[in-house]
Design an enzyme around this catalytic site. Structure first.
Site: not given
Length: 333
Positions: A21, A207, A271, A301
């Site tokens: 994120d 999202e 994201h 990630r």
């Protein structure tokens, strides 16, 4: 890890070996970066975002134990409004069902200095579940967008928008702009460890909404599917007239605008956010991605950055995830 060549102005993605994120804002030649740590809010500061792995960092906020925002801190974003810094982050007190968004404020010109104070929970009248909030000043009015649901049992996350009274208070009701209703948004099989009694439930996801403004055009770029699947980016476009809180004034692209690239070793991209180069000449995107198809939603990630362009109709053209080969750093760094 980012590889910055000595005597050259190049880098290789990812710019940091872990960072779910990711979010970055560029102000006055400085890049301020955040990502999910789960435990606290950490801020990085650098003149060259490609050197993020060696940048100065500081834990700017650790929530007190026992609070409604003490656990599972996700998707922090730092913003600058009215000469003050704000960080929006998702957190809970018990489990995912209690996730809401919270806001802290700092009046110091340098967000690495000064004191961060809790402004409180920023939520709609119904106090619905919410994560991944982002905020934009569009024509002098603040708006927030986030991912929420109508109920915890409907198996679907949607994109909502609301007007703000100030950087920490929603003004009025939330409005749903998007739900995962297109075929490429509905690859909803859950991980095997979530399955019970041989059943394979479905979860459909919109999202990580991020505002993008260009030539007075407004877009919302969101993540579809899920981080354990073929995460990708979708696009909502404001038509340019009428209330932003009227869904009829937005159009939804019928195909994803950014997808994974097996040939370049970039899996489940999503994201992220958008920023300008330090000299204001280039538009860049940041997103997290996995190094292989089976890495799921963990700390593999990592943040990637790459420049993007604009189509003739004014919409963004993100292209494809770039290969992990050297390319020039953002101009003006």
């Amino acid at each position: 890890m980012s590889q910055l060549a000595i005597g050259q102005r190049t880098f290789t993605n990812p710019i940091k070996n872990s960072g779910p994120d990711p979010w970055v804002i560029q102000k006055d030649g400085w890049y301020y970066y955040m990502n999910t740590t789960g435990r606290n809010l950490t801020l990085w500061k650098t003149r060259n975002v490609a050197e993020l792995s060696t940048a100065e960092s500081k834990i700017i906020y650790t929530p007190p134990p026992g609070k409604a925002y003490s656990r599972d801190l996700w998707a922090p974003e730092i913003h600058f409004f009215n000469n003050r810094w704000y960080v929006y982050f998702s957190a809970d007190s018990l489990n995912n069902l209690t996730h809401r968004v919270w806001v802290i404020e700092n009046t110091s010109p340098d967000p690495m200095q000064g004191e961060w104070t809790m402004k409180g929970k920023i939520g709609d009248k119904g106090d619905h579940w919410e994560i991944d909030m982002s905020v934009v000043d569009f024509n002098g009015q603040l708006y927030a967008a986030w991912s929420g649901w109508e109920g915890p049992t409907n198996g679907r996350q949607d994109i909502y928008i609301a007007r703000l009274k100030n950087p920490w208070t929603i003004d009025g009701d939330r409005v749903k702009l998007s739900q995962p209703d297109l075929p490429w948004e509905r690859h909803g099989d859950v991980p095997q460890e979530w399955q019970k009694n041989g059943e394979v439930p479905k979860i459909y996801v919109n999202e990580g909404p991020e505002f993008l403004v260009h030539d007075n055009k407004l877009f919302l770029v969101y993540s579809a599917n899920a981080c354990w699947l073929d995460y990708c980016l979708g696009l909502l476009t404001y038509k340019g007239q009428g209330d932003l809180l009227d869904p009829a004034n937005w159009t939804k692209s019928q195909q994803p605008v950014f997808t994974q690239s097996a040939e370049n070793g970039v899996w489940a991209p999503g994201h992220g956010g958008f920023f300008r180069s330090a000299d204001g000449k280039q538009d860049w995107m940041i997103y997290h991605a996995n190094p292989s198809e089976k890495d799921g939603c963990g700390n593999k990630r990592a943040p990637h950055i790459q420049p993007f362009t604009w189509n003739a109709d004014g919409s963004p053209n993100f292209g494809r995830p770039v290969a992990k080969t050297p390319m020039p750093v953002p101009s003006g760094s």
